[in-house]
Design a protein around this motif. Structure first.
Motif, PDB file in Angstrom:
ATOM      1  N   ASN A  79       1.019  -1.258   0.051  1.00 38.04           N
ATOM      2  CA  ASN A  79       0.134  -0.183   0.136  1.00 38.04           C
ATOM      3  C   ASN A  79       0.990   1.362   0.065  1.00 38.04           C
ATOM      4  OD1 ASN A  79      -2.951   0.182  -0.095  1.00 38.04           O
ATOM      5  ND2 ASN A  79      -3.012  -1.271   1.917  1.00 38.04           N
ATOM      6  N   HIS A  83       1.108   3.981  -2.798  1.00 34.10           N
ATOM      7  CA  HIS A  83       0.588   5.407  -2.855  1.00 34.10           C
ATOM      8  C   HIS A  83       1.612   6.555  -2.849  1.00 34.10           C
ATOM      9  CE1 HIS A  83      -2.975   3.152  -1.399  1.00 34.10           C
ATOM     10  NE2 HIS A  83      -3.536   4.368  -1.901  1.00 34.10           N
ATOM     11  N   GLU A 131      -8.170  -0.725  -3.960  1.00 35.73           N
ATOM     12  CA  GLU A 131      -8.170   0.171  -3.119  1.00 35.73           C
ATOM     13  C   GLU A 131      -7.915   1.772  -3.879  1.00 35.73           C
ATOM     14  OE1 GLU A 131      -5.790  -0.861   0.375  1.00 35.73           O
ATOM     15  OE2 GLU A 131      -7.216  -2.126   1.150  1.00 35.73           O
ATOM     16  N   GLN A 135     -10.165   4.578  -4.701  1.00 33.29           N
ATOM     17  CA  GLN A 135      -9.643   5.871  -4.048  1.00 33.29           C
ATOM     18  C   GLN A 135      -9.921   6.972  -5.288  1.00 33.29           C
ATOM     19  OE1 GLN A 135      -5.582   6.015  -3.049  1.00 33.29           O
ATOM     20  NE2 GLN A 135      -5.697   8.077  -2.372  1.00 33.29           N
ATOM     21  N   ARG A 136      -9.568   6.307  -6.374  1.00 36.19           N
ATOM     22  CA  ARG A 136      -9.695   7.071  -7.659  1.00 36.19           C
ATOM     23  C   ARG A 136     -11.303   7.460  -8.190  1.00 36.19           C
ATOM     24  NH1 ARG A 136      -6.389   5.931 -13.046  1.00 36.19           N
ATOM     25  NH2 ARG A 136      -4.873   6.790 -11.761  1.00 36.19           N
ATOM     26  N   GLY A 138     -13.406   8.043  -5.688  1.00 34.53           N
ATOM     27  CA  GLY A 138     -13.959   8.861  -4.694  1.00 34.53           C
ATOM     28  C   GLY A 138     -14.609   8.108  -3.686  1.00 34.53           C
ATOM     29  N   PHE A 140     -13.317   5.714  -1.454  1.00 31.42           N
ATOM     30  CA  PHE A 140     -12.234   5.230  -0.564  1.00 31.42           C
ATOM     31  C   PHE A 140     -11.287   6.274  -0.363  1.00 31.42           C
ATOM     32  CE2 PHE A 140      -8.573   2.841   1.151  1.00 31.42           C
ATOM     33  CZ  PHE A 140      -9.292   1.985   2.119  1.00 31.42           C
ATOM     34  N   ARG A 141     -10.917   6.817   0.768  1.00 32.60           N
ATOM     35  CA  ARG A 141      -9.690   7.937   1.014  1.00 32.60           C
ATOM     36  C   ARG A 141      -8.712   7.481   1.650  1.00 32.60           C
ATOM     37  NH1 ARG A 141     -11.488  13.594   3.082  1.00 32.60           N
ATOM     38  NH2 ARG A 141     -13.302  12.767   3.211  1.00 32.60           N
ATOM     39  N   MET A 142      -7.327   7.416   1.678  1.00 37.64           N
ATOM     40  CA  MET A 142      -6.442   6.996   2.138  1.00 37.64           C
ATOM     41  C   MET A 142      -5.955   8.079   2.900  1.00 37.64           C
ATOM     42  SD  MET A 142      -5.719   3.455   2.045  1.00 37.64           S
ATOM     43  CE  MET A 142      -4.212   3.511   2.491  1.00 37.64           C
TER      44      MET A 142
END
Length: 142
Positions: A79, A83, A131, A135-136, A138, A140-142
Motif C-alpha cells: 500500500n 501510494h 483500493e 480511491q480514484r 472517490g 475510499f480515501r487513504m
C-alpha cells in the motif's frame, strides 16, 4: 534506479550504462551476485539454485508470530509503495480486473510456483489495486 536481481533475496543492483554519452539513459542491465537469476529475453527458463547470500533469508530465525503477521506486513508495505509512487500505481491500475500472478518458483506462499503456490503477493496486489480504484472513484480515501 535499482533493479531487483533475485526474487529469493530481493538483492538490488544499480543500472549499468551501455553508453558513455551522459544524455543516454542507463540500461537496466542487472549486475551483481544474483544476476544469474535473471532470465534474459530469448533464453530458456531453467530453475537455478539461489546464490549463497540468498540463503540468509531462509536461514535467519523468524520473529515469533511472523506466520500470522506476514500478509498484514506485506499489505501495508505494498500500500505504501503504490501510494508513494503514482507511476507504479498507474501500471498496476492498467491491469484492470485481471488476476495478478506473482511468478516465484522459490516461494509456495508468496508466489504461484507453477500453479502449486498460494500466490499471496498476487492476491495482495489485487487488493491494493482495488483500493486504488476505489480511491480514484472517490469511494475510499487513504
Amino acid at each position: 534506479m535499482t533493479i531487483p536481481a533475485c526474487s529469493a533475496c530481493d538483492t538490488t543492483t544499480p543500472p549499468r550504462s551501455q553508453s558513455k554519452d551522459p544524455t543516454t539513459p542507463p540500461s537496466p542491465t542487472p549486475t551483481g551476485p544474483c544476476r544469474s537469476q535473471i532470465q534474459r529475453p530469448g533464453s530458456r527458463s531453467r530453475q537455478q539454485r539461489p546464490p549463497p547470500q540468498c540463503a540468509l533469508a531462509t536461514e535467519t530465525p523468524r520473529r515469533e508470530g511472523w506466520e500470522h503477521a506476514r500478509t498484514a506486513v506485506m499489505t501495508r508495505l505494498l500500500n505504501a509503495k503504490y501510494h508513494q509512487h503514482p507511476e507504479l500505481a498507474e501500471i498496476l491500475l492498467a491491469t484492470g480486473d485481471a488476476t495478478v500472478i506473482y511468478d516465484d518458483m522459490n516461494s509456495a506462499f508468496w508466489g504461484d510456483n507453477a500453479g502449486r503456490g498460494r500466490n499471496w503477493s498476487g492476491r495482495i496486489l489485487e487488493l491494493v489495486r482495488s483500493e486504488l480504484q476505489a480511491q480514484r472513484a472517490g469511494i475510499f480515501r487513504m
